[in-house]
Write an enzyme that holds these catalytic residues in place. Structure first.
Site, PDB file in Angstrom:
ATOM      1  N   SER A 126       0.838  -1.198   0.000  1.00 36.73           N
ATOM      2  CA  SER A 126       0.000   0.000   0.000  1.00 36.73           C
ATOM      3  C   SER A 126       0.873   1.249   0.000  1.00 36.73           C
ATOM      4  O   SER A 126       2.099   1.183   0.086  1.00 36.73           O
ATOM      5  CB  SER A 126      -0.912   0.016   1.238  1.00 36.73           C
ATOM      6  OG  SER A 126      -0.159   0.285   2.405  1.00 36.73           O
ATOM      7  N   SER A 128       0.904   3.672   2.274  1.00 41.79           N
ATOM      8  CA  SER A 128       0.931   4.340   3.581  1.00 41.79           C
ATOM      9  C   SER A 128       2.307   4.838   3.979  1.00 41.79           C
ATOM     10  O   SER A 128       2.419   5.711   4.835  1.00 41.79           O
ATOM     11  CB  SER A 128       0.388   3.394   4.661  1.00 41.79           C
ATOM     12  OG  SER A 128       1.280   2.323   4.880  1.00 41.79           O
ATOM     13  N   LYS A 183       4.931   0.285   9.432  1.00 37.01           N
ATOM     14  CA  LYS A 183       4.768   1.703   9.753  1.00 37.01           C
ATOM     15  C   LYS A 183       6.045   2.189  10.426  1.00 37.01           C
ATOM     16  O   LYS A 183       6.980   1.433  10.655  1.00 37.01           O
ATOM     17  CB  LYS A 183       3.580   1.933  10.699  1.00 37.01           C
ATOM     18  CG  LYS A 183       2.250   1.326  10.249  1.00 37.01           C
ATOM     19  CD  LYS A 183       1.632   2.049   9.089  1.00 37.01           C
ATOM     20  CE  LYS A 183       0.299   1.418   8.688  1.00 37.01           C
ATOM     21  NZ  LYS A 183      -0.248   2.015   7.449  1.00 37.01           N
ATOM     22  N   SER A 294      -2.931   6.805   5.521  1.00 35.98           N
ATOM     23  CA  SER A 294      -2.404   5.714   6.338  1.00 35.98           C
ATOM     24  C   SER A 294      -3.362   5.432   7.483  1.00 35.98           C
ATOM     25  O   SER A 294      -3.666   6.332   8.279  1.00 35.98           O
ATOM     26  CB  SER A 294      -1.019   6.080   6.902  1.00 35.98           C
ATOM     27  OG  SER A 294      -0.579   5.116   7.838  1.00 35.98           O
TER      28      SER A 294
END
Length: 329
Positions: A126, A128, A183, A294
């Site tokens: 993704s 994010s 993350k 995100s």
């Protein structure tokens, strides 16, 4: 045994096919562990049972041939036709079902050990973590940096380094641990993290940011903007001793709509300006570098230490952009 091996391979193909098509989810670490155990069982059976059986059969064949030749020699026949080399080799050869089980055990074992204790590859699914990591980046994760953990159950047995603010970390998504997320560590145990009006505060102090040239979104899929603009505001942010780039879209609203419930939700206060959270012991507050694209700890809460997979540190390939190579830590 050949039929049983065929059935096991059939089950494996069905499982992998369903996993690929999204019919069910799977745990690759657990699957690799099962494959290691099964191939080990075949390898042990081959080493201590099947291989000795084949050697005995080959020796019996050689003894029978030697006895036949001796009998003929006793009758005055010195030249005897018939070469048993091909038959002997056939008796000693591994059957296909051992080639594809016991023969694969050393390779599967090495992959299992490397992936469990040293490095594990991941693919970024993704946007994010843009601009640090792009969709399709193939990265390596250091599995031992934060401590040695038992595979499958992920239990830490040897503690090493604690996660630091600014680390890019792979972890098991708390709401669904079969899914891995990536993350950046923003808050460590005891920190008060606030993201208000699209500005990050740590323990009451504004985190230093510097404006940078706008980031050009080449495929236009990372902005989520209705105006179709592909240029996004970009900033340099400093967490501790680390600097990294982030994207912040000032046109997006500041408020956060959290999940209905998650552990330690009472540690967070939500308002129209954003969210403020106190990080509990043994947990971490994670955020994506693409702040307005995100879903992270602002929405679903804190990451417990037992969910940590490892520290991401290196891009080794992106098949859509071959220039994506190197460390980002």
């Amino acid at each position: 045994m050949g039929a049983l091996t065929g059935v096991l391979y059939g089950c494996l193909v069905v499982f992998l096919g369903g996993w690929y098509l999204g019919e069910w989810t799977g745990n690759f670490s657990f699957l690799l562990f099962i494959l290691t155990v099964v191939t080990l069982a075949y390898w042990l059976a081959e080493r201590f049972h099947f291989a000795p059986q084949r050697v005995v059969a080959a020796r019996d064949l050689e003894a029978q041939d030697a006895q036949r030749r001796q009998q003929l020699a006793n009758k005055g026949i010195a030249k005897v036709d018939g070469d048993i080399s091909a038959d002997r080799d056939a008796l000693l050869a591994q059957p296909w079902w051992l080639d594809w089980t016991a023969g694969l055990f050393p390779v599967i074992l090495i992959v299992f050990l490397l992936r469990s204790f040293l490095f594990e590859p991941f693919k970024i699914p993704s946007a994010s973590m843009v601009p640090t990591l792009l969709v399709g980046d193939l990265i390596l994760v250091n599995k031992y940096h934060y401590g040695v953990r038992l595979p499958v159950i992920n239990k830490k047995i040897i503690p090493l380094n604690d996660p630091q603010r600014g680390d890019v970390m792979v972890f098991r998504y708390p709401a669904k641990p079969t899914i891995d997320y990536i993350k950046r560590v923003v808050g460590v145990p005891g920190d008060e993290v606030a993201y208000l009006n699209q500005r990050l505060y740590l323990n009451g102090k504004l985190v230093d940011t510097q404006a940078m040239p706008e980031f050009y979104d080449e495929d236009g899929t990372r902005s989520n903007r209705e105006d179709g603009m592909h240029y996004l505001p970009q900033f340099s942010e400093k967490l501790g001793a680390k600097e990294h780039r982030i994207l912040v879209d000032v046109k997006r609203p500041s408020y956060v709509v959290p999940h209905e419930n998650f552990p330690f939700k009472d540690n967070c206060r939500y308002s129209a300006e954003g969210v403020k959270c106190k990080v509990p012991a043994g947990h971490y507050f994670m955020m994506g570098d693409n702040r307005d694209n995100s879903e992270d700890s602002r929405f679903w809460g804190f990451v417990p230490d037992e969910n940590i997979v490892g520290k991401a540190f290196f891009i080794w390939m992106n098949f859509g952009n071959y220039k994506r190579f190197g460390s980002f830590d």
